[in-house]
Design a protein around this motif. Structure first.
Motif, PDB file in Angstrom:
ATOM      1  N   PRO A  73      -2.266  13.653   0.783  1.00  0.00           N
ATOM      2  CA  PRO A  73      -3.599  13.045   0.900  1.00  0.00           C
ATOM      3  C   PRO A  73      -4.606  13.584  -0.113  1.00  0.00           C
ATOM      4  O   PRO A  73      -5.457  12.829  -0.592  1.00  0.00           O
ATOM      5  N   TYR A  75       1.523   7.758  -6.080  1.00  0.00           N
ATOM      6  CA  TYR A  75       0.494   8.738  -6.426  1.00  0.00           C
ATOM      7  C   TYR A  75       0.532  10.015  -5.580  1.00  0.00           C
ATOM      8  O   TYR A  75      -0.183  10.969  -5.886  1.00  0.00           O
ATOM      9  N   THR A  76       1.322  10.029  -4.515  1.00  0.00           N
ATOM     10  CA  THR A  76       1.390  11.251  -3.709  1.00  0.00           C
ATOM     11  C   THR A  76       2.382  12.259  -4.265  1.00  0.00           C
ATOM     12  O   THR A  76       2.388  13.413  -3.842  1.00  0.00           O
ATOM     13  N   ARG A  79       0.830  -1.207   0.000  1.00  0.00           N
ATOM     14  CA  ARG A  79       0.000   0.000   0.000  1.00  0.00           C
ATOM     15  C   ARG A  79       0.864   1.256   0.000  1.00  0.00           C
ATOM     16  O   ARG A  79       0.560   2.238  -0.690  1.00  0.00           O
ATOM     17  N   LYS A  80       1.924   1.214   0.797  1.00  0.00           N
ATOM     18  CA  LYS A  80       2.807   2.371   0.864  1.00  0.00           C
ATOM     19  C   LYS A  80       3.482   2.641  -0.475  1.00  0.00           C
ATOM     20  O   LYS A  80       3.685   3.789  -0.871  1.00  0.00           O
ATOM     21  N   LEU A 113      -5.702   1.945   2.453  1.00  0.00           N
ATOM     22  CA  LEU A 113      -4.728   2.843   3.066  1.00  0.00           C
ATOM     23  C   LEU A 113      -5.385   4.123   3.569  1.00  0.00           C
ATOM     24  O   LEU A 113      -5.114   4.578   4.689  1.00  0.00           O
ATOM     25  N   LEU A 114      -6.272   4.702   2.770  1.00  0.00           N
ATOM     26  CA  LEU A 114      -6.941   5.944   3.175  1.00  0.00           C
ATOM     27  C   LEU A 114      -7.868   5.712   4.361  1.00  0.00           C
ATOM     28  O   LEU A 114      -7.903   6.519   5.302  1.00  0.00           O
ATOM     29  N   LEU A 123      -4.001  11.701  -3.204  1.00  0.00           N
ATOM     30  CA  LEU A 123      -4.440  10.316  -3.067  1.00  0.00           C
ATOM     31  C   LEU A 123      -5.959  10.202  -3.184  1.00  0.00           C
ATOM     32  O   LEU A 123      -6.478   9.268  -3.808  1.00  0.00           O
ATOM     33  N   LEU A 160      -5.382   1.531  -2.334  1.00  0.00           N
ATOM     34  CA  LEU A 160      -5.568   2.959  -2.039  1.00  0.00           C
ATOM     35  C   LEU A 160      -6.689   3.172  -1.033  1.00  0.00           C
ATOM     36  O   LEU A 160      -6.553   3.939  -0.071  1.00  0.00           O
ATOM     37  N   ARG A 196      -7.936   8.143  -5.910  1.00  0.00           N
ATOM     38  CA  ARG A 196      -8.876   7.101  -5.512  1.00  0.00           C
ATOM     39  C   ARG A 196     -10.151   7.175  -6.340  1.00  0.00           C
ATOM     40  O   ARG A 196     -10.729   6.144  -6.709  1.00  0.00           O
ATOM     41  N   ALA A 221       0.908   4.270  -2.582  1.00  0.00           N
ATOM     42  CA  ALA A 221       0.689   5.644  -2.124  1.00  0.00           C
ATOM     43  C   ALA A 221       1.836   6.547  -2.531  1.00  0.00           C
ATOM     44  O   ALA A 221       1.619   7.683  -2.980  1.00  0.00           O
ATOM     45  N   SER A 222       3.072   6.079  -2.380  1.00  0.00           N
ATOM     46  CA  SER A 222       4.225   6.908  -2.749  1.00  0.00           C
ATOM     47  C   SER A 222       4.239   7.200  -4.242  1.00  0.00           C
ATOM     48  O   SER A 222       4.740   8.237  -4.674  1.00  0.00           O
TER      49      SER A 222
END
Length: 680
Positions: free
Chosen positions: A393, A259-260, A252-253, A437-438, A396, A434, A400, A256-257
């Motif tokens: 966020p 798309y952040t 997940r991280k 994680l959110l 993200l 995603l 999403r 996230a990394s």
């Protein structure tokens, strides 16, 4: 019965000669067989010929031996592992001073937290040695107790592992730096070998994945009917879940990394990235969105996420508004600091002006700049950091939504066709990662952002309060240095030019207790409201209007009646009468009077040859007049003009003579050391 366990350099425990120990143990058993046969007969024969009871006992003893070896391996490798971590945290990290602190934070991550958790775990494991019969069960309970803590600390470490490897790769591109790092590691931990940092970084990952295997080995050598079996089974399953959860968290991280990252791309760069694949994806998403808006396909509802997103939106809005307001506040403060009235000549002599300039200069040079510096450090910079932290966020959440449209399309296809491509499966997993994680981390982020925002607001309020205290304290210290200085016009309030007759008419009709003076210009808004200039005298008729509103008073101006705001009126203190002033006036010759007796002289409104003060500024309109400034000392030569009109007085100001309105002057005694004041 004894055996020896060696702990290898890689942290894995190895049993030295377990087969030899087992052979020695079985040989001893066989050496006792003749005596047993003599004393026990058939039992000894049964044991020697391999009867079922003897085989079961041998198998149990073999399992017990393997179980104890596995327990010893767990304890000894844990000691070795913890020792290596402590060397990394203390000796190696402290010697790598040539690396930036940010790099060290990434490389060693939360290794201190891992040491704390594993030290407590090792302590509990070693405590089990004193209770040998229950040791295995206690070991299982210990791992069940530490399950959540192990997962939390190793999640953080594993999530930053990839970034740490990237740093290691950059160091390898600098041979001199790489040699220094390698030399430090080999000096502290020779078994690291040429791998160096890579060897150290992977140790915690290997250890957390080793726990299920070690517990499984103990479980395999535990009898199913033993009381410890169920506990070990749960502990093994729990540690396997820990490893699975860490892998999922790491995945997940990574998503996230990806798309952040917010890349500031120009329009040309954005257009260059457009291809047929991206156009196809965006077209499909738009089509899916239009179908949902038209009600052709259902929209996926996620109440939990929607609530979290709404709260995040409000936090983001608060941060944006506060940042805008603080920016405006800083701009206004900067403009205020550029305005320095104390640097100009105020042309008002006396101690109070000097003290004011001193106080204003002190505040401008010290108090306000310090306040501005602290405001930027404690409010503006943290606020900018918080706004920057919100960008990840926000991106993200936006991604999403895109991935949700892909997910819904894949789910529709899966229901229709029953299969999906590898790319569609990857898109499905990306949305799930995603969303998970959110949902897991957005509540913590919202709570942290709110706490961060409240701290910024508290810092802002505290700075404002401290500034107010500082300014008041310095003002009080400055005022304490002044002698008594008072400017009071309560007994002789200035009138508008030509208003003496109107005041006398109101005074004779209503008496002195009913007279009020307008303190600021009044602009009437209603039909019964009056429009009056500042300084006008009125008589109070009623202290409320017809509706009982006490903030609007009914007054008489001597010609008109109407309502005015009560807050713009103050009691008018009547000027002393002409008879009181006549004794102070010095007689002078006048060609119009046949007798020089002072009693027959015209009565002036201001005594002649008297030191007075200009209450209002006055601009000369002809060569016969002279200009005045408010607060300027004036010498009255004649309290009337050549025609005997007391509304104009002949005065001398700074060596210049001319006429000024008598109502612009107020009587004053000789100047005091720090200024002037009127007699009470």
């Amino acid at each position: 019965m004894l055996w020896v366990i060696n702990v290898s350099d890689s942290g894995q425990g190895q049993v030295s000669g377990p087969q030899a120990a087992f052979r020695s143990w079985t040989t001893t058993m066989h050496q006792t067989e003749p005596a047993d046969m003599t004393s026990h007969g058939d039992d000894a024969l049964s044991s020697r010929t391999g009867a079922p009871d003897g085989d079961d006992r041998l198998s149990e003893d073999r399992s017990l031996l393997q179980q104890r070896l596995a327990v010893r391996e767990l304890l000894d490798t844990e000691v070795s592992y913890l020792h290596v971590l402590q060397l990394c945290a203390s000796d190696i990290r402290s010697r790598l001073q040539q690396l930036p602190q940010g790099d060290l934070d990434v490389l060693f991550s939360n290794i201190d937290d891992i040491i704390k958790v594993n030290s407590r775990l090792l302590h509990d494991l070693q405590e089990t040695a004193s209770r040998e019969e229950e040791q295995v069960q206690l070991i299982g309970n210990a791992f069940l107790e530490f399950q959540e803590e192990l997962e939390q600390v190793y999640k953080v470490y594993c999530a930053s592992y990839e970034q740490a490897l990237l740093l290691v790769e950059t160091y390898r591109k600098e041979p001199e730096l790489q040699r220094e790092i390698q030399g430090i590691i080999e000096a502290v931990l020779p078994q690291a070998g040429p791998s160096g940092l890579s060897f150290l970084l992977v140790i915690p990952l290997q250890r957390i994945t080793k726990y299920p295997l070690l517990l499984q080995k103990i479980l395999e050598n535990t009898l199913p009917d033993a009381s410890a079996y169920a506990v070990l089974q749960r502990a093994t399953s729990a540690l396997q879940d820990v490893v699975t959860n860490i892998n999922e968290y790491k995945r997940r991280k990574e998503v996230a990394s990806k798309y952040t990252k917010v890349e500031p791309l120009s329009l040309r760069e954005r257009l260059a990235r457009i291809n047929t694949h991206t156009l196809s994806k965006k077209t499909t998403r738009l089509s899916q969105l239009l179908k949902q808006e038209a009600g052709l396909v259902p929209r996926t509802e996620d109440k939990e996420f929607d609530d979290l997103e709404e709260k995040f939106h409000w936090v983001s809005l608060c941060v944006t508004e506060l940042k805008s307001n603080v920016a405006a506040y800083l701009d206004n403060l900067e403009a205020f600091l550029r305005f320095r009235p104390q640097d100009y000549n105020l042309e008002i002599p006396g101690g109070p002006v000097v003290q004011y300039c001193y106080l204003a200069r002190d505040l401008q040079l010290q108090a306000f700049p310090e306040f501005k510096q602290q405001l930027e450090a404690q409010v503006w910079q943290p606020l900018c950091s918080l706004a920057k932290a919100l960008a990840g966020p926000q991106n993200l959440i936006k991604k999403r939504l895109d991935k949700l449209l892909d997910f819904e399309r894949v789910e529709e296809k899966l229901l229709e066709v029953g299969s999906m491509t590898y790319e569609e499966e990857a898109a499905r997993h990306t949305y799930q990662a995603l969303n998970s994680l959110l949902v897991a981390e957005l509540p913590q982020f919202n709570q942290l952002a709110m706490r961060w925002l409240s701290q910024i607001l508290c810092a802002f309020v505290t700075l404002q309060r401290d500034l107010a205290k500082q300014v008041l304290q310095r003002a009080e210290d400055s005022l304490a240095q002044l002698q008594h200085w008072c400017l009071s016009l309560s007994l002789s309030q200035p009138l508008l030019p030509g208003a003496e007759r109107q005041v006398q008419a109101l005074l004779s009709r209503y008496g002195p207790g009913k007279l009020y003076q307008v303190t600021s210009n009044i602009s009437g808004a209603g039909t019964l409201d009056l429009t009056l200039p500042r300084g006008h005298i009125v008589a109070l008729l009623q202290n409320k209007d017809t509706k009982g509103n006490s903030s609007r008073w009914l007054v008489d101006t001597g010609g008109h009646r109407g309502y005015v705001p009560a807050g713009k009126l103050e009691v008018y203190h009547v000027v002393p009468s002409e008879e009181e002033l006549r004794g102070q006036a010095r007689p002078h010759k006048d060609s119009q009077h046949r007798t020089p007796e002072p009693t027959s002289a015209p009565v002036p409104s201001v005594p002649t040859v008297t030191q007075v003060v200009a209450v209002y500024p006055f601009v000369a309109r002809s060569s016969h007049e002279v200009s005045l400034q408010a607060g300027q000392r004036v010498t009255v030569l004649e309290a009337q003009d050549k025609k005997g009109n007391p509304e104009w007085s002949l005065v001398e100001v700074n060596g210049q003579k001319g006429y000024v309105p008598s109502s612009f002057l107020a009587r004053a005694p000789s100047p005091a050391p720090w200024g002037w004041s009127l007699p009470s």
